[in-house]
Design a protein around this motif. Structure first.
Motif, PDB file in Angstrom:
ATOM      1  N   CYS A 297      -4.144  40.374 -58.598  1.00 32.50           N
ATOM      2  CA  CYS A 297      -2.900  40.451 -57.833  1.00 32.50           C
ATOM      3  C   CYS A 297      -2.872  41.800 -57.142  1.00 32.50           C
ATOM      4  O   CYS A 297      -3.051  42.838 -57.782  1.00 32.50           O
ATOM      5  CB  CYS A 297      -1.696  40.307 -58.771  1.00 32.50           C
ATOM      6  SG  CYS A 297      -0.102  40.414 -57.924  1.00 32.50           S
TER       7      CYS A 297
ATOM      8  N   VAL B 253      -0.692  44.435 -54.893  1.00 35.20           N
ATOM      9  CA  VAL B 253       0.619  44.863 -54.413  1.00 35.20           C
ATOM     10  C   VAL B 253       0.384  46.042 -53.488  1.00 35.20           C
ATOM     11  O   VAL B 253      -0.274  47.017 -53.876  1.00 35.20           O
ATOM     12  CB  VAL B 253       1.538  45.285 -55.581  1.00 35.20           C
ATOM     13  CG1 VAL B 253       2.863  45.820 -55.055  1.00 35.20           C
ATOM     14  CG2 VAL B 253       1.763  44.125 -56.537  1.00 35.20           C
TER      15      VAL B 253
ATOM     16  N   ASP C 102      -0.955  40.245 -52.194  1.00 34.77           N
ATOM     17  CA  ASP C 102      -0.162  39.121 -52.688  1.00 34.77           C
ATOM     18  C   ASP C 102       1.321  39.437 -52.540  1.00 34.77           C
ATOM     19  O   ASP C 102       2.132  38.537 -52.313  1.00 34.77           O
ATOM     20  CB  ASP C 102      -0.497  38.858 -54.164  1.00 34.77           C
ATOM     21  CG  ASP C 102      -1.945  38.436 -54.328  1.00 34.77           C
ATOM     22  OD1 ASP C 102      -2.296  37.330 -53.872  1.00 34.77           O
ATOM     23  OD2 ASP C 102      -2.731  39.223 -54.897  1.00 34.77           O
ATOM     24  N   PHE C 103       1.654  40.708 -52.693  1.00 34.74           N
ATOM     25  CA  PHE C 103       3.022  41.171 -52.530  1.00 34.74           C
ATOM     26  C   PHE C 103       2.991  42.452 -51.719  1.00 34.74           C
ATOM     27  O   PHE C 103       2.153  43.327 -51.967  1.00 34.74           O
ATOM     28  CB  PHE C 103       3.687  41.457 -53.894  1.00 34.74           C
ATOM     29  CG  PHE C 103       3.779  40.245 -54.764  1.00 34.74           C
ATOM     30  CD1 PHE C 103       4.807  39.333 -54.608  1.00 34.74           C
ATOM     31  CD2 PHE C 103       2.815  40.007 -55.727  1.00 34.74           C
ATOM     32  CE1 PHE C 103       4.880  38.201 -55.409  1.00 34.74           C
ATOM     33  CE2 PHE C 103       2.875  38.884 -56.536  1.00 34.74           C
ATOM     34  CZ  PHE C 103       3.915  37.974 -56.368  1.00 34.74           C
TER      35      PHE C 103
ATOM     36  N   ILE D 111       5.378  45.662 -50.062  1.00 35.57           N
ATOM     37  CA  ILE D 111       6.637  46.396 -49.982  1.00 35.57           C
ATOM     38  C   ILE D 111       6.530  47.334 -48.795  1.00 35.57           C
ATOM     39  O   ILE D 111       5.710  48.259 -48.802  1.00 35.57           O
ATOM     40  CB  ILE D 111       6.905  47.202 -51.271  1.00 35.57           C
ATOM     41  CG1 ILE D 111       6.970  46.271 -52.483  1.00 35.57           C
ATOM     42  CG2 ILE D 111       8.179  48.023 -51.126  1.00 35.57           C
ATOM     43  CD1 ILE D 111       6.990  46.979 -53.825  1.00 35.57           C
TER      44      ILE D 111
END
Length: 122
Positions: free
Chosen positions: A82, A84, A99-100, A102
């Motif tokens: 994963c 980020v 995957d994510f 910000i």
């Protein structure tokens, strides 16, 4: 190999500010990685460099902080479980593999992550 990696890039601005990534790694019990500009700049030793001219890592969680996502870096971390990404540039290439994502200032986001991680571990 660490299960979690916290990695920082040139977006952190200086060796002194890179301490934020070391604090994140400590709070998470994570390994520490960096982009090539960070190791070339002497902020961290070369063995922490992730990418085509560094090492390849495949942790369950890879948190990229202030890393734009040059192809050379992506080669070394894109197979992580994963990914980020935290970057103030919404068009940073790192977001294409994350995957994510910000979109924000690492100096506002990461301290909150550190706080949450410390609370969860205590």
């Amino acid at each position: 190999m660490a299960v979690i990696f916290g990695a920082g890039g040139r977006g952190l601005g200086s060796k002194e500010k890179f301490q934020l990534i070391l604090d994140l790694a400590s709070a998470l019990g994570a390994g520490v990685g960096a982009s090539r500009p960070v190791t070339d700049g002497g902020w961290l030793p070369k063995e922490h460099q992730i990418g085509s001219s560094g090492q390849t890592v495949t942790p369950r969680l890879y948190i990229a902080c202030g890393i734009s996502g040059a192809i050379q870096h992506l080669v070394g971390m894109s197979n992580s479980g994963c990914i980020v990404a935290i970057n103030k540039d919404p068009f940073a290439p790192i977001f294409r593999v994350a995957d994510f994502g910000i979109v924000g200032d690492v100096f506002q986001v990461v301290p909150k992550l550190i706080e949450i991680a410390r609370e969860m571990r205590s």
